[in-house]
Design a protein around this motif. Structure first.
Motif, mmCIF file in Angstrom:
data_model
loop_
_atom_site.group_PDB
_atom_site.id
_atom_site.type_symbol
_atom_site.label_atom_id
_atom_site.label_comp_id
_atom_site.label_asym_id
_atom_site.label_seq_id
_atom_site.Cartn_x
_atom_site.Cartn_y
_atom_site.Cartn_z
ATOM 1 N N ILE A 1 0.841 -1.197 0.000
ATOM 2 C CA ILE A 1 0.000 0.000 0.000
ATOM 3 C C ILE A 1 0.875 1.246 0.000
ATOM 4 C CG2 ILE A 1 -1.872 1.233 1.136
ATOM 5 C CD1 ILE A 1 -2.590 -1.593 0.123
ATOM 6 N N ASP B 1 -0.296 4.323 -1.852
ATOM 7 C CA ASP B 1 -1.054 5.435 -2.427
ATOM 8 C C ASP B 1 -0.792 6.716 -1.635
ATOM 9 O OD1 ASP B 1 -3.070 3.892 -4.354
ATOM 10 O OD2 ASP B 1 -2.923 2.777 -2.470
ATOM 11 N N ARG C 1 -7.858 0.724 -0.211
ATOM 12 C CA ARG C 1 -7.141 -0.384 -0.846
ATOM 13 C C ARG C 1 -6.744 -1.443 0.193
ATOM 14 N NH1 ARG C 1 -5.418 -0.167 -5.681
ATOM 15 N NH2 ARG C 1 -5.150 2.096 -5.694
ATOM 16 N N SER D 1 -9.820 -3.387 1.081
ATOM 17 C CA SER D 1 -10.249 -4.217 -0.041
ATOM 18 C C SER D 1 -9.376 -5.452 -0.197
ATOM 19 C CB SER D 1 -10.217 -3.395 -1.330
ATOM 20 O OG SER D 1 -10.647 -4.161 -2.433
ATOM 21 N N HIS E 1 -12.203 5.344 -8.352
ATOM 22 C CA HIS E 1 -11.177 4.288 -8.303
ATOM 23 C C HIS E 1 -11.874 2.923 -8.273
ATOM 24 C CE1 HIS E 1 -8.077 7.324 -7.317
ATOM 25 N NE2 HIS E 1 -9.015 7.872 -6.579
ATOM 26 N N LEU F 1 -10.567 -0.540 -6.830
ATOM 27 C CA LEU F 1 -10.465 -0.826 -5.401
ATOM 28 C C LEU F 1 -11.405 -1.944 -4.963
ATOM 29 C CD1 LEU F 1 -10.245 2.798 -3.927
ATOM 30 C CD2 LEU F 1 -8.404 1.105 -4.054
#
Length: 209
Positions: free
Chosen positions: A81, A83, A92, A95, A201, A204
């Motif tokens: 991760i 982002d 994210r 998810s 997005h 995701l």
């Protein structure tokens, strides 16, 4: 005269498969019952109690292995991760962890068993650190709520994710999206903001091809 050093024997393929079956059975049963017995786990794996003890000294050793494997998967996900937007990073993470629902469920179940609380906490330290970093970054740039201290908010986010994952039917087409939206809601986004973020997005909450 020196004697040649023997090369350690590699585990037989069937032994490796049996161990994997045991861990899989333990993961499934403990997710539903944190006190699932060795006999029940062995039966579910299609093995005898004696065969199970050939791989694990006792039930605690088996539970620690289940915790370790689940934590390795969680921690590996957390490391991916990156982002810049904390909201996207949080979505994210939730998810991707949804895809590990079985391990999330077993971690939640084991957490109810006081004998392994510390094992679970130690094993999950890396993913919790990453979650805390995401929360702090979001608070610093104003994209996540700031009325709750970062450590507390990170814990609330974790508990929200666990609650949804352990109580939702994983086969439901809305389950993954709901898990992500629940996390974003706890983190401070309105339901409309969460929906808009996921619309921008879509990957995701979409399954990989």
């Amino acid at each position: 005269m020196s004697t040649p050093t023997s090369t350690p024997r590699r585990p037989r393929r069937d032994a490796l498969e049996n161990r994997a079956d045991i861990i899989s059975a333990a993961t499934d049963l403990i997710a539903r019952d944190p006190h699932a017995s060795i006999d029940a786990i062995a039966r579910s794996a299609g093995l005898s109690r004696r065969a199970l003890y050939g791989h694990f000294d006792d039930r605690d050793a088996l539970v620690r292995a289940v915790i370790s494997i689940g934590a390795q998967r969680f921690n590996a996900i957390a490391l991916t991760i990156d982002d810049a937007d904390a909201r996207v990073a949080l979505a994210r993470l939730a998810s991707l962890l949804w895809r590990e629902a079985a391990h999330v469920q077993v971690a939640a179940s084991i957490a109810l068993d006081e004998a392994h609380v510390h094992d679970t906490a130690d094993a999950l330290a890396p993913v919790r650190r990453r979650l805390a970093e995401i929360v702090r970054a979001g608070q610093d740039d104003g994209t996540l709520r700031t009325d709750v201290a970062a450590p507390t908010l990170a814990r609330l986010v974790e508990e929200a994710a666990r609650a949804v994952i352990t109580r939702m039917d994983a086969s439901s087409p809305e389950a993954r999206s709901l898990a992500v939206r629940a996390v974003l809601s706890i983190a401070g986004l309105s339901w409309t903001e969460s929906v808009t973020l996921l619309e921008r997005h879509p990957s995701l909450v979409e399954d990989e091809a």
